[in-house]
Motif scaffolding. Structure first.
Motif, mmCIF file in Angstrom:
data_model
loop_
_atom_site.group_PDB
_atom_site.id
_atom_site.type_symbol
_atom_site.label_atom_id
_atom_site.label_comp_id
_atom_site.label_asym_id
_atom_site.label_seq_id
_atom_site.Cartn_x
_atom_site.Cartn_y
_atom_site.Cartn_z
ATOM 1 N N GLY A 175 -5.934 12.928 -12.345
ATOM 2 C CA GLY A 175 -4.872 13.865 -12.024
ATOM 3 C C GLY A 175 -4.790 14.254 -10.567
ATOM 4 O O GLY A 175 -3.886 14.994 -10.177
ATOM 5 N N GLU A 176 -5.723 13.781 -9.707
ATOM 6 C CA GLU A 176 -5.717 14.118 -8.283
ATOM 7 C C GLU A 176 -5.188 12.935 -7.495
ATOM 8 O O GLU A 176 -5.683 11.806 -7.644
ATOM 9 C CB GLU A 176 -7.126 14.459 -7.817
ATOM 10 N N GLN A 177 -4.188 13.163 -6.678
ATOM 11 C CA GLN A 177 -3.549 12.096 -5.929
ATOM 12 C C GLN A 177 -4.467 11.611 -4.816
ATOM 13 O O GLN A 177 -5.103 12.399 -4.119
ATOM 14 C CB GLN A 177 -2.211 12.573 -5.339
ATOM 15 N N LYS A 178 -4.540 10.288 -4.638
ATOM 16 C CA LYS A 178 -5.337 9.648 -3.602
ATOM 17 C C LYS A 178 -4.392 8.875 -2.681
ATOM 18 O O LYS A 178 -3.330 8.431 -3.089
ATOM 19 C CB LYS A 178 -6.374 8.691 -4.206
ATOM 20 N N GLY A 179 -4.855 8.670 -1.451
ATOM 21 C CA GLY A 179 -4.070 7.882 -0.535
ATOM 22 C C GLY A 179 -3.086 8.729 0.241
ATOM 23 O O GLY A 179 -3.214 9.956 0.315
ATOM 24 N N PRO A 180 -2.038 8.127 0.844
ATOM 25 C CA PRO A 180 -1.720 6.701 0.774
ATOM 26 C C PRO A 180 -2.728 5.856 1.541
ATOM 27 O O PRO A 180 -3.366 6.352 2.448
ATOM 28 C CB PRO A 180 -0.328 6.617 1.412
ATOM 29 N N PHE A 181 -2.820 4.565 1.205
ATOM 30 C CA PHE A 181 -3.809 3.671 1.782
ATOM 31 C C PHE A 181 -3.200 2.715 2.802
ATOM 32 O O PHE A 181 -3.851 1.748 3.193
ATOM 33 C CB PHE A 181 -4.505 2.879 0.673
ATOM 34 N N GLY A 182 -1.982 2.972 3.237
ATOM 35 C CA GLY A 182 -1.371 2.143 4.257
ATOM 36 C C GLY A 182 0.142 2.289 4.224
ATOM 37 O O GLY A 182 0.713 2.881 3.300
ATOM 38 N N ALA A 198 0.821 -1.222 0.000
ATOM 39 C CA ALA A 198 0.000 0.000 0.000
ATOM 40 C C ALA A 198 0.846 1.259 0.000
ATOM 41 O O ALA A 198 0.485 2.267 -0.608
ATOM 42 C CB ALA A 198 -0.943 0.002 1.209
ATOM 43 N N GLY A 199 2.001 1.220 0.664
ATOM 44 C CA GLY A 199 2.837 2.414 0.708
ATOM 45 C C GLY A 199 3.822 2.521 -0.434
ATOM 46 O O GLY A 199 4.578 3.498 -0.510
ATOM 47 N N GLY A 200 3.841 1.551 -1.331
ATOM 48 C CA GLY A 200 4.809 1.548 -2.417
ATOM 49 C C GLY A 200 4.232 1.895 -3.759
ATOM 50 O O GLY A 200 4.823 1.569 -4.789
ATOM 51 N N VAL A 201 3.068 2.517 -3.805
ATOM 52 C CA VAL A 201 2.459 2.867 -5.084
ATOM 53 C C VAL A 201 1.751 4.211 -4.920
ATOM 54 O O VAL A 201 1.150 4.489 -3.877
ATOM 55 C CB VAL A 201 1.462 1.775 -5.552
ATOM 56 N N ARG A 202 1.865 5.071 -5.944
ATOM 57 C CA ARG A 202 1.179 6.368 -5.961
ATOM 58 C C ARG A 202 -0.084 6.225 -6.816
ATOM 59 O O ARG A 202 -0.029 5.769 -7.957
ATOM 60 C CB ARG A 202 2.082 7.454 -6.536
ATOM 61 N N VAL A 203 -1.224 6.629 -6.261
ATOM 62 C CA VAL A 203 -2.525 6.480 -6.917
ATOM 63 C C VAL A 203 -3.053 7.872 -7.251
ATOM 64 O O VAL A 203 -3.120 8.752 -6.382
ATOM 65 C CB VAL A 203 -3.525 5.743 -6.001
#
Length: 302
Positions: A280-287, A271-276
């Protein structure tokens, strides 16, 4: 042939590496590495992520990845086959439940439409009966006749009234007005029939123009764009608009893009190793790094 976990532990101990050192090198959580060496596959994430762990572990120890995957399939194949069977059964039950809910909605809609049609037909039939009913004459007023008065015995009876003599026809002719004078009697207005009174408002309402209302067209928004950029090695599963899931193993620097209409459902192995990014709007991080995040739902405007 020894299991894949025993094989990894034997090679790791031969090279003098600890679990923490391998976890720091591979960026895989320590408890996942221990579960892999112990053959406790229930503590590992889904099969696609477990395969990624096996390949990464073998690469970090300098082993043949294909040989490690063969050992993994022989060791954990039965476990994941049962897991896949349970997952298929769960998906089938969810699909059956969704189909039943859809059938119930269709049935309720059909019943509602049928009731509306019955009410409309009943209303039109009642209106037709009122219009076809003939105009009835008002009933005559009842005349109350008082009972005859019987004279008492002590009172003398009066003589019957005598009829007056008929007037002379000649006198009547003399008192009659001249023939040139025309005498007109007031005429009562013609009665208005109930049927005409009922039909006039109906005709007026039928002839009244009804203002047309503009029909709103359904507005379909632009497609949703999902961008995933790997900062670390990670497995991802993406489901677009409830369709079939897409799996991918992303290495650092790799980037993938999907397009959809309604929503995306994500499962991130790291979860912490990917940018979502969504549109064009950044989401997360999810963990945190190394953790697994499941059931992430990204919707339009969410």
């Amino acid at each position: 042939m020894e299991s894949v976990g025993e094989f990894f532990r034997h090679v790791r101990e031969t090279k003098g590496l600890t679990i923490d050192e391998v976890a720091s090198k591979t960026r895989i959580r320590t408890d996942f590495l221990k579960a892999l060496e112990e053959g406790n596959f229930a503590k590992l994430p889904d099969q696609v992520f477990a395969k990624g762990f096996v390949r990464t572990y073998a690469r970090s120890l300098g082993l043949d990845e294909d040989d490690a995957m063969n050992r993994f399939v022989q060791t954990a194949g039965a476990f994941y086959d049962k897991q896949e069977e349970r997952e298929r059964l769960r998906l089938k039950q969810a699909e059956d439940e969704r189909r039943k809910r859809g059938n119930r909605k269709i049935l309720a809609l059909a019943v509602g439409v049928a009731l509306m049609l019955l009410i409309l037909l009943f209303t039109r039939e009642q209106s037709g009966l009122v219009l076809r009913r003939p105009a009835s004459e008002p009933p005559p007023f009842a005349v109350h006749t008082p009972p005859p008065v019987v004279p008492r015995a002590s009172e003398p009876s009066l003589p019957p009234p005598q009829s007056l003599p008929a007037p002379d026809e000649a006198a009547v002719e003399e008192e009659a007005p001249d023939a040139d004078v025309e005498v007109t009697e007031p005429q009562a207005p013609a009665p208005r029939s109930t049927a005409s009174a009922l039909t006039e408002p109906a005709t007026a309402s039928a002839s009244t123009p009804i203002a047309s209302q503009p029909v709103r067209e359904a507005v379909v928004g632009p497609p949703m764009v999902l961008d995933l950029e790997a900062l670390e090695l990670t497995w991802v599963v993406v489901q677009v608009d409830g369709g079939s899931p897409h799996e991918a193993l992303l290495r650092p620097g790799e980037r993938v893009t999907w397009e959809g209409r309604e929503q995306f459902t994500l499962t991130l192995g790291n979860a912490g190793g990917v940018r979502v990014e969504l549109n064009g709007e950044q989401k997360g991080p999810f963990g945190p790094s190394g953790s697994v995040a499941r059931g992430i739902v990204l919707k339009r405007g969410g």
